[in-house]
Design an enzyme around this catalytic site. Structure first.
Site, PDB file in Angstrom:
ATOM      1  N   ALA A 199     -11.736  -3.272  13.338  1.00  0.00           N
ATOM      2  CA  ALA A 199     -11.229  -3.530  11.993  1.00  0.00           C
ATOM      3  C   ALA A 199     -10.824  -4.988  11.800  1.00  0.00           C
ATOM      4  O   ALA A 199     -10.708  -5.451  10.659  1.00  0.00           O
ATOM      5  CB  ALA A 199     -10.044  -2.614  11.698  1.00  0.00           C
ATOM      6  N   LYS A 245       0.811  -1.217   0.000  1.00  0.00           N
ATOM      7  CA  LYS A 245       0.000   0.000   0.000  1.00  0.00           C
ATOM      8  C   LYS A 245       0.846   1.270   0.000  1.00  0.00           C
ATOM      9  O   LYS A 245       0.520   2.242  -0.684  1.00  0.00           O
ATOM     10  CB  LYS A 245      -0.956   0.007   1.197  1.00  0.00           C
ATOM     11  CG  LYS A 245      -2.062  -1.043   1.123  1.00  0.00           C
ATOM     12  CD  LYS A 245      -2.998  -0.907   2.315  1.00  0.00           C
ATOM     13  CE  LYS A 245      -4.090  -1.957   2.284  1.00  0.00           C
ATOM     14  NZ  LYS A 245      -5.046  -1.797   3.420  1.00  0.00           N
ATOM     15  N   GLY A 249     -15.695  -6.150  11.714  1.00  0.00           N
ATOM     16  CA  GLY A 249     -14.713  -5.705  10.741  1.00  0.00           C
ATOM     17  C   GLY A 249     -15.045  -6.085   9.312  1.00  0.00           C
ATOM     18  O   GLY A 249     -14.569  -5.442   8.375  1.00  0.00           O
ATOM     19  N   GLY A 254      -1.235   2.935  12.968  1.00  0.00           N
ATOM     20  CA  GLY A 254      -0.676   2.373  11.752  1.00  0.00           C
ATOM     21  C   GLY A 254      -1.537   2.715  10.546  1.00  0.00           C
ATOM     22  O   GLY A 254      -2.281   3.702  10.557  1.00  0.00           O
ATOM     23  N   ASP A 280     -10.005   2.512   2.353  1.00  0.00           N
ATOM     24  CA  ASP A 280     -10.172   2.114   3.752  1.00  0.00           C
ATOM     25  C   ASP A 280     -10.912   3.198   4.531  1.00  0.00           C
ATOM     26  O   ASP A 280     -11.682   2.898   5.456  1.00  0.00           O
ATOM     27  CB  ASP A 280      -8.810   1.861   4.407  1.00  0.00           C
ATOM     28  CG  ASP A 280      -8.159   0.574   3.927  1.00  0.00           C
ATOM     29  OD1 ASP A 280      -8.889  -0.345   3.502  1.00  0.00           O
ATOM     30  OD2 ASP A 280      -6.916   0.491   3.964  1.00  0.00           O
TER      31      ASP A 280
END
Length: 267
Positions: free
Chosen positions: A210, A65, A233, A126, A100
């Site tokens: 998540a 990513k 999630g 993160g 996201d």
């Protein structure tokens, strides 16, 4: 036929292929979705090759990513988050997005949970935490970021409008008065553990974890026992994929069909 795919390493565990394939089939779109697993040193060649071959779009997953962010042209939100998980090919440079963030906001919306003018706590700084913090702040929430390393949380808070930060010990003061809670860590995935004490949870809280395997984490079980609204999630996983589908096709995604395929893929 258009070709879409996911690039990651490893990628065999991904449930994106059945989810996106179900979306294309339900909408009558002549497309296929495949998996690509380049070596970690070859992501730039993989994206350039996909562009050259006329692939229409890619999902990007671990560990690529951040690498993809430096290869494509990120939109403003992806640029702020610092990571790209969706690529759209076409005329000119490949365009990069971070869906996201939409996975977070659309999960809350699907469960009729308002974000604007609410107080949110994000656990973790993160990649998922960055996406959640920017998404919630952009939607009008006050955001507090709690992380094991307080300095990392503070660094993220400096980038997010109006955000505050602290170590995990700050959860004791913040969660009891919060409206929204997002666990953006991996705690609860490998073991029956939770990122915060159950006694901090309350019935006025909406909790999004998540972590999607297992579907019912210890955090969500504790939240349910406290009377809180719980959001698995898998909803975040679904809606980041829904957002990607809509970026690629310009068509409203068939959420029910994609959700059913996702559930089948996770069984």
């Amino acid at each position: 036929m258009d070709v879409y795919g996911i690039v990651g390493n490893p990628v065999g565990h991904s449930v994106s292929p059945p989810m996106q394939t179900a979306g294309f089939a339900e909408r009558g779109i002549d497309a296929t979705y495949v998996s690509f697993e380049p070596a970690e040193s070859e992501i730039e060649q993989a994206i350039d090759g996909a562009d050259a071959l006329g692939i229409a779009g890619l999902n990007v997953t671990i560990p690529f990513k951040q690498d993809a962010f430096g290869i494509v042209e990120p939109d403003p939100l992806a640029a702020r988050i610092g990571a790209v998980n969706t690529v759209v090919f076409g005329d000119g440079s490949p365009q990069g997005y971070n869906t996201d963030a939409a996975g977070v906001t659309r999960s809350f919306a699907h469960h009729d949970v308002a974000i604007d003018s609410r107080e949110a706590v994000v656990v973790g700084a993160g990649g998922a935490g960055r996406a959640a913090a920017f998404a919630l702040a952009d939607a009008g929430a006050g955001v507090h970021i709690a992380n094991r390393t307080a300095e990392r949380a503070a660094g993220l808070a400096d980038e997010v409008d109006g955000a505050t930060a602290g170590g995990l010990d700050s959860l004791v003061d913040r969660v009891p008065s919060a409206d929204l809670l997002v666990n953006a860590t991996s705690v609860g995935m490998e073991e029956d553990a939770t990122p915060l004490p159950a006694e901090l949870l309350h019935e006025e809280l909406a909790v999004l974890d998540a972590v999607y395997t297992p579907r019912e984490t210890r955090l969500l079980r504790d939240a349910d026992a406290a009377g809180a609204t719980t959001i698995q999630g898998l909803w975040m996983l679904l809606f980041q994929g829904v957002e990607a589908f809509e970026r690629w096709t310009g068509v409203d995604a068939p959420i029910d069909a994609m959700h059913a395929a996702l559930l089948d893929g996770l069984e």
